[in-house]
Design an enzyme around this catalytic site. Structure first.
Site, PDB file in Angstrom:
ATOM      1  N   HIS A  29       0.799  -1.174  -0.027  1.00  0.00           N
ATOM      2  CA  HIS A  29       0.061   0.063  -0.014  1.00  0.00           C
ATOM      3  C   HIS A  29       0.878   1.325   0.175  1.00  0.00           C
ATOM      4  O   HIS A  29       0.412   2.185  -0.698  1.00  0.00           O
ATOM      5  CB  HIS A  29      -0.892  -0.129   1.235  1.00  0.00           C
ATOM      6  CG  HIS A  29      -1.680   1.143   1.480  1.00  0.00           C
ATOM      7  ND1 HIS A  29      -1.552   2.166   2.416  1.00  0.00           N
ATOM      8  CD2 HIS A  29      -2.791   1.645   0.628  1.00  0.00           C
ATOM      9  CE1 HIS A  29      -2.194   2.988   2.456  1.00  0.00           C
ATOM     10  NE2 HIS A  29      -3.154   2.983   1.275  1.00  0.00           N
ATOM     11  N   GLU A  32       2.040   1.752  -3.757  1.00  0.00           N
ATOM     12  CA  GLU A  32       1.086   2.380  -4.477  1.00  0.00           C
ATOM     13  C   GLU A  32       1.138   3.755  -4.254  1.00  0.00           C
ATOM     14  O   GLU A  32       0.903   4.692  -5.151  1.00  0.00           O
ATOM     15  CB  GLU A  32      -0.307   1.700  -3.988  1.00  0.00           C
ATOM     16  CG  GLU A  32      -1.237   2.279  -4.696  1.00  0.00           C
ATOM     17  CD  GLU A  32      -2.586   2.199  -3.856  1.00  0.00           C
ATOM     18  OE1 GLU A  32      -3.120   3.475  -4.018  1.00  0.00           O
ATOM     19  OE2 GLU A  32      -3.151   1.514  -3.338  1.00  0.00           O
ATOM     20  N   HIS A  33       1.267   4.308  -2.935  1.00  0.00           N
ATOM     21  CA  HIS A  33       1.149   5.832  -2.755  1.00  0.00           C
ATOM     22  C   HIS A  33       2.504   6.635  -3.315  1.00  0.00           C
ATOM     23  O   HIS A  33       2.507   7.654  -4.092  1.00  0.00           O
ATOM     24  CB  HIS A  33       1.310   6.120  -1.276  1.00  0.00           C
ATOM     25  CG  HIS A  33       0.021   5.948  -0.532  1.00  0.00           C
ATOM     26  ND1 HIS A  33      -0.494   7.219   0.324  1.00  0.00           N
ATOM     27  CD2 HIS A  33      -1.184   5.379  -0.445  1.00  0.00           C
ATOM     28  CE1 HIS A  33      -1.959   6.807   0.524  1.00  0.00           C
ATOM     29  NE2 HIS A  33      -2.309   5.560   0.093  1.00  0.00           N
ATOM     30  N   GLU A 109      -3.905   7.663   7.566  1.00  0.00           N
ATOM     31  CA  GLU A 109      -4.853   6.935   7.159  1.00  0.00           C
ATOM     32  C   GLU A 109      -5.145   5.641   8.098  1.00  0.00           C
ATOM     33  O   GLU A 109      -6.282   5.092   8.370  1.00  0.00           O
ATOM     34  CB  GLU A 109      -4.332   6.501   5.674  1.00  0.00           C
ATOM     35  CG  GLU A 109      -5.354   5.743   4.777  1.00  0.00           C
ATOM     36  CD  GLU A 109      -5.093   5.166   3.262  1.00  0.00           C
ATOM     37  OE1 GLU A 109      -5.673   4.445   2.824  1.00  0.00           O
ATOM     38  OE2 GLU A 109      -3.817   5.414   2.986  1.00  0.00           O
TER      39      GLU A 109
END
Length: 403
Positions: A29, A32-33, A109
């Site tokens: 994740h 991906e950022h 997040e």
């Protein structure tokens, strides 16, 4: 898709958070950022301005078994979209200062998810079901594990996660096949094979309970049973079982728990599936005083459905499942993602007629067999989040099924 003036492009890697070990939890994740911070000579702003300047949109998503990059564009926007996504996947910048900032963003997040009860309760249930298996860890990871990522180690993870042998390029809408093939060759043809990547551990549903007292108006509940995976012959039986159980307003759970007893405003059932396993789940939000009773109702409805199904409700579930799947096929982005997933799982795409045939082929005996598989191991998992009076609901669900 004739008549459309837009195109949807999906570049999907058949790898995700399930491939992580505990030390790299959340790296997929985070990666991906990071690729959006700069790639192929474009800055973060350049990337979005290039796509949005042609009327398009760009996004990405990380799952347990897939990572997907998506572009929606006007007709003629495939060239730029393919070039930008190829840069993200194959040539990200990985700047050290950007990584420091993005770790902070991901940390926020993680905190946001922890503050949202209807997110947190699903994370808790996932942990209860799979414990120390990769599927039991949050896709977001934890701050301790993402904090160890460095530009060089994250680049090595990118080479493994987005290796060309794991990639599918899929497009739907106003797209010409010859153009798509030429652009894929141009932008991905020179990609080097990634390092050897071990297969993730097989699905292992261990079962258990997670309960957390929190000052909330409602109790948030999730109950899980071990189920079949995407490639299992009983996959469509599972989808229909979930639909009949709690897929809509005519479902057994909605009618019994909400309409007849008034135990919950929100109650539904769902199937989460991976390549080699999955779960049947029930989610409910209810008053804490009603949590145990709702758990017993959910257990009773599962047990009852495993024992018998009426022809009319099976027919209705088939119509609903076909409706949802075919409606998704009419959206270019959904069709592109659907085709990529099928190519990764089966090495080919499935026609609408084939999917419809498989759904229609499910008989009451198939649901009974699935029910035996769901209940045969006498194991369940679940989570309860909210007032203390609700925290024994998961145990009540288990007792309702297995005594």
């Amino acid at each position: 898709m004739p008549g459309l003036q837009t195109v949807a492009l999906s570049v999907v890697a058949g790898r995700g958070a399930r491939f992580e070990d505990a030390a790299r939890s959340g790296w997929s994740h985070l990666l991906e950022h990071m690729v959006f911070k700069g790639a192929g000579g474009r800055s973060a702003r350049d990337i979005v301005e290039a796509i949005e300047g042609q009327g398009g949109q760009i996004n990405a998503a990380t799952g347990y078994e897939r990572t997907s990059f998506q572009v929606r564009a006007l007709e003629g926007g495939l060239d730029l979209g393919m070039a930008v996504v190829a840069d993200l996947v194959l040539r990200p910048t990985m700047d050290a200062a950007d990584l420091v900032r993005e770790k902070q963003v991901v940390g926020q997040e993680i905190a946001e998810a922890a503050d949202a009860p209807d997110d947190l309760v699903f994370e808790m249930a996932q942990q209860a079901a799979f414990a120390d298996h990769p599927l039991g860890r949050s896709i977001l990871g934890v701050e301790a594990s993402i904090g160890t990522a460095q530009p060089d180690t994250l680049e090595a993870w990118r080479a493994a996660l987005y290796a060309p042998e794991a990639l599918v390029v899929s497009a739907a809408g106003a797209v010409d096949e010859d153009e798509l093939l030429a652009l894929a060759e141009r932008d991905f043809g020179g990609a080097l094979a990634g390092p050897a990547t071990p297969a993730p551990p097989p699905v292992s549903f261990q079962g258990g309970v997670r309960a957390q007292a929190k000052t909330l108006e409602q109790a948030n509940l999730v109950f899980l049973l071990p189920a079949v995976g995407l490639t299992d012959p009983d996959y469509f039986a599972l989808r229909l079982f979930a639909e009949i159980l709690g897929g809509g307003m005519a479902s057994r759970l909605f009618q019994e728990a909400r309409e007849r007893r008034g135990l919950a405003y929100a109650v539904d059932a769902y199937a989460d599936t991976y390549a080699d396993g999955g779960v049947l789940g029930v989610f409910a939000g209810c008053a804490a005083k009603d949590a145990a009773e709702l758990a017993r109702v959910a257990a009773g409805e599962i047990e009852g459905l495993a024992a018998s199904v009426e022809g009319a409700e099976l027919a209705r579930a088939k119509a609903q499942l076909k409706g949802s799947m075919f409606m998704a096929r009419e959206q270019p982005a959904s069709r592109a993602e659907q085709a990529a997933g099928q190519a990764l799982l089966f090495g080919r795409t499935l026609s609408a007629a084939e999917v419809a045939e498989r759904i229609e082929a499910v008989e009451p005996a198939d649901l009974a067999r699935l029910g035996e598989r769901l209940l045969g191991g006498k194991v369940s998992a679940g989570a309860a989040l909210g007032p203390r009076a609700a925290l024994k609901a998961v145990e009540a669900f288990h007792r309702g099924l297995f005594g």
